[in-house]
Write a protein that holds these residues in place. Structure first.
Motif, mmCIF file in Angstrom:
data_model
loop_
_atom_site.group_PDB
_atom_site.id
_atom_site.type_symbol
_atom_site.label_atom_id
_atom_site.label_comp_id
_atom_site.label_asym_id
_atom_site.label_seq_id
_atom_site.Cartn_x
_atom_site.Cartn_y
_atom_site.Cartn_z
ATOM 1 N N UNK B 183 0.823 -1.219 0.000
ATOM 2 C CA UNK B 183 0.000 0.000 0.000
ATOM 3 C C UNK B 183 0.849 1.258 0.000
ATOM 4 N N UNK B 184 2.039 1.155 0.591
ATOM 5 C CA UNK B 184 2.957 2.301 0.630
ATOM 6 C C UNK B 184 3.302 2.774 -0.774
ATOM 7 N N UNK B 206 -5.986 3.366 -1.349
ATOM 8 C CA UNK B 206 -4.964 3.701 -0.348
ATOM 9 C C UNK B 206 -5.586 3.846 1.043
ATOM 10 N N UNK B 207 -6.779 4.454 1.107
ATOM 11 C CA UNK B 207 -7.398 4.666 2.420
ATOM 12 C C UNK B 207 -8.253 3.486 2.894
ATOM 13 N N UNK B 209 -7.602 0.131 2.167
ATOM 14 C CA UNK B 209 -6.690 -0.935 2.596
ATOM 15 C C UNK B 209 -5.818 -0.431 3.741
ATOM 16 N N UNK B 211 -2.511 0.255 5.716
ATOM 17 C CA UNK B 211 -1.107 0.311 5.324
ATOM 18 C C UNK B 211 -0.297 -0.431 6.385
ATOM 19 N N UNK B 213 2.648 -1.288 6.380
ATOM 20 C CA UNK B 213 4.028 -0.799 6.533
ATOM 21 C C UNK B 213 4.162 0.112 7.754
#
Lengths: 223, 259
Positions: B183-184, B206-207, B209, B211, B213
């Motif tokens: 996702x990063x 992006x929002x 899922x 993240x 990391x």
């Protein structure tokens, strides 16, 4: 009709959690961007001694290391870093896969200036010219340029350029002129003359012959 | 009434914990983790870095992978097995809601994972001290973040197991883990994205899922880049929020499921 209270409560809860996640995500990203570590070098091996343990996948591992090298170079470039591990990584890539041309080209072009280490670039390029990579003339050319620029050794530089001329696909006539000029600057015009005569005699390309003949005449006249 | 609800969740959690610690997969994974942590002493010798740094990186990476394996293979099978072996009917015929059942299962698995992480961390820290390293608070925080990451993965695997078969749920859980770590890259892709729909779609992914990391602080530990305490607190809150979200969705789906 009003939606049941349970559904409404769920919808509000989901929206609230979503908003909090959004805020947390942005805060975490912003903190991480100010405390960013370079890509981890922890799994970069110390030497090519690990080759037997790679069970024949040493070229694949070299590819992986090369990706890490480019990422490392980029992160150091953006952060104004010292490129501490760059030489070691490029050296390892070429040791694990001696036919990895981009690593040699990178060594010839970047390492002398960026890492301020022409010695390392020379060693890697010397490995490159003894390997079986394509475009070898470029490696001889870079090696010659390193001798000329960083060691002020025009004779060895000229010898490298002379070797470059003899490689397949080399732009012979241009390189031959540069090599001859270099021999003259190194105080060995007779070697330059000998080299031009050799290129003239061995080349089958009429264009190269014509160019080198012109250079030969100019060379003899200058002497 | 509230106390009774919590008691039911607690009882299911205790049963799940007992059930999971009898699972052979747990011991096989633990054995491999211990073996890998001990072997990391040799891996550390090969690296360009000081062996302590490599040992830390390798140990944390091993624990993360072990957590993933446990979360996927034990977490996914848990609900599916209850349904297929019909043991679920003995529970839901009692005054226990399905949501309580799901929450209890989650809590039980999380406790098993906590115990597993305690065992792995002890082994890891002992090896580290044996090699001459020191136990830092940041290292313990990193382990805590891995556990928080696994709590999100478990909640996601429970969510997938309420949706589909155990086989597919395992596959989705693994894909979720990979996508969460990739996702990063989306944030980088967003900068280069052009057009009217494409960047919005990427932003949405992006929002939506998590993240994952954000839970990975291995590089910071290796390079000694200290993160502020607020980061660890925020990451934990982030993990709790995502777990709550997936768990709530699982409860809704499991409640509506025709058993």
């Amino acid at each position: 009709m009003k939606p049941p209270r349970k559904i409404l409560a769920f919808a509000v809860s989901f929206a609230a959690i979503g908003a909090l996640i959004f805020a947390a995500q942005n805060s975490l990203t912003s903190i991480r961007s100010t405390h960013r570590a370079p890509p981890s070098m922890a799994f970069v091996p110390q030497s090519d001694k690990i080759k037997p343990y790679l069970l024949g996948f040493h070229t694949a591992y070299a590819d992986y290391l090369w990706i890490r090298t480019t990422l490392y170079f980029g992160s150091e470039y953006l952060s104004g870093g010292q490129y501490t591990w760059l030489v070691r990584m490029v050296d390892l890539v070429t040791r694990l896969n001696p036919d990895f041309y981009p690593a040699y080209e990178f060594a010839g072009l970047m390492i002398p200036d960026v890492c301020n280490d022409p010695d390392a670039a020379r060693v890697i390029l010397e490995r490159g010219v003894s390997s079986s990579v394509a475009n070898k003339w470029k490696l001889w050319f870079y090696l010659g340029m390193i001798y000329y620029r960083y060691y002020d050794n025009k004779k060895d530089a000229a010898a490298c350029l002379a070797r470059a001329v003899t490689q397949p696909d080399a732009p012979g006539f241009r390189l031959a002129g540069v090599a001859a000029a270099m021999f003259r600057k190194a105080g060995a015009p007779e070697e330059g003359l000998e080299f031009l005569s050799f290129v003239y005699a061995t080349s089958e390309n009429p264009e190269v012959k014509r160019y080198v003949q012109g250079k030969l005449q100019a060379f003899t006249k200058a002497q | 009434m509230k106390g009774l609800r919590m008691r039911a969740i607690f009882q299911i959690a205790v049963n799940t914990f007992k059930e999971t610690i009898r699972n052979n997969v747990l011991y096989i994974v633990l054995f491999f983790v211990v073996a890998l942590i001990v072997l990391s002493v040799f891996v550390a010798d090969w690296s360009v870095f000081a062996r302590i740094q490599v040992m830390q990186d390798f140990g944390l990476a091993t624990m993360s992978l072990a957590g993933l394996l446990l979360a996927v293979f034990i977490g996914v099978g848990m609900l599916g097995r209850e349904v297929s072996q019909k043991t679920l009917y003995q529970v839901i015929t009692k005054p226990i809601s399905r949501a309580q059942f799901v929450c209890g299962k989650y809590a039980g698995l999380l406790t098993t994972l906590l115990l597993t992480y305690a065992a792995m961390s002890t082994m890891f820290l002992c090896t580290l001290v044996y090699l001459g390293g020191t136990i830092k608070l940041s290292l313990l925080c990193a382990v805590l973040l891995i556990w928080a990451e696994m709590s999100v993965v478990i909640s996601a695997s429970i969510f997938f197991s309420t949706l589909t078969s155990p086989m597919l749920a395992s596959f989705f859980s693994l894909a979720f883990y990979v996508a969460g770590h990739l996702n990063d890259l989306l944030s980088i892709k967003l900068v280069a994205a052009r057009g009217s729909l494409y960047p919005r779609l990427l932003t949405a992914i992006y929002y939506v899922l998590p993240n994952l990391e954000h839970f990975n602080v291995r590089d910071n530990i290796v390079y000694g880049i200290v993160l502020p305490p607020a980061y660890y607190v925020l990451a934990l809150v982030y993990g709790i929020l995502y777990s709550a979200l997936f768990l709530a969705l699982s409860c809704v789906l499991f409640d509506a499921k025709d058993l």
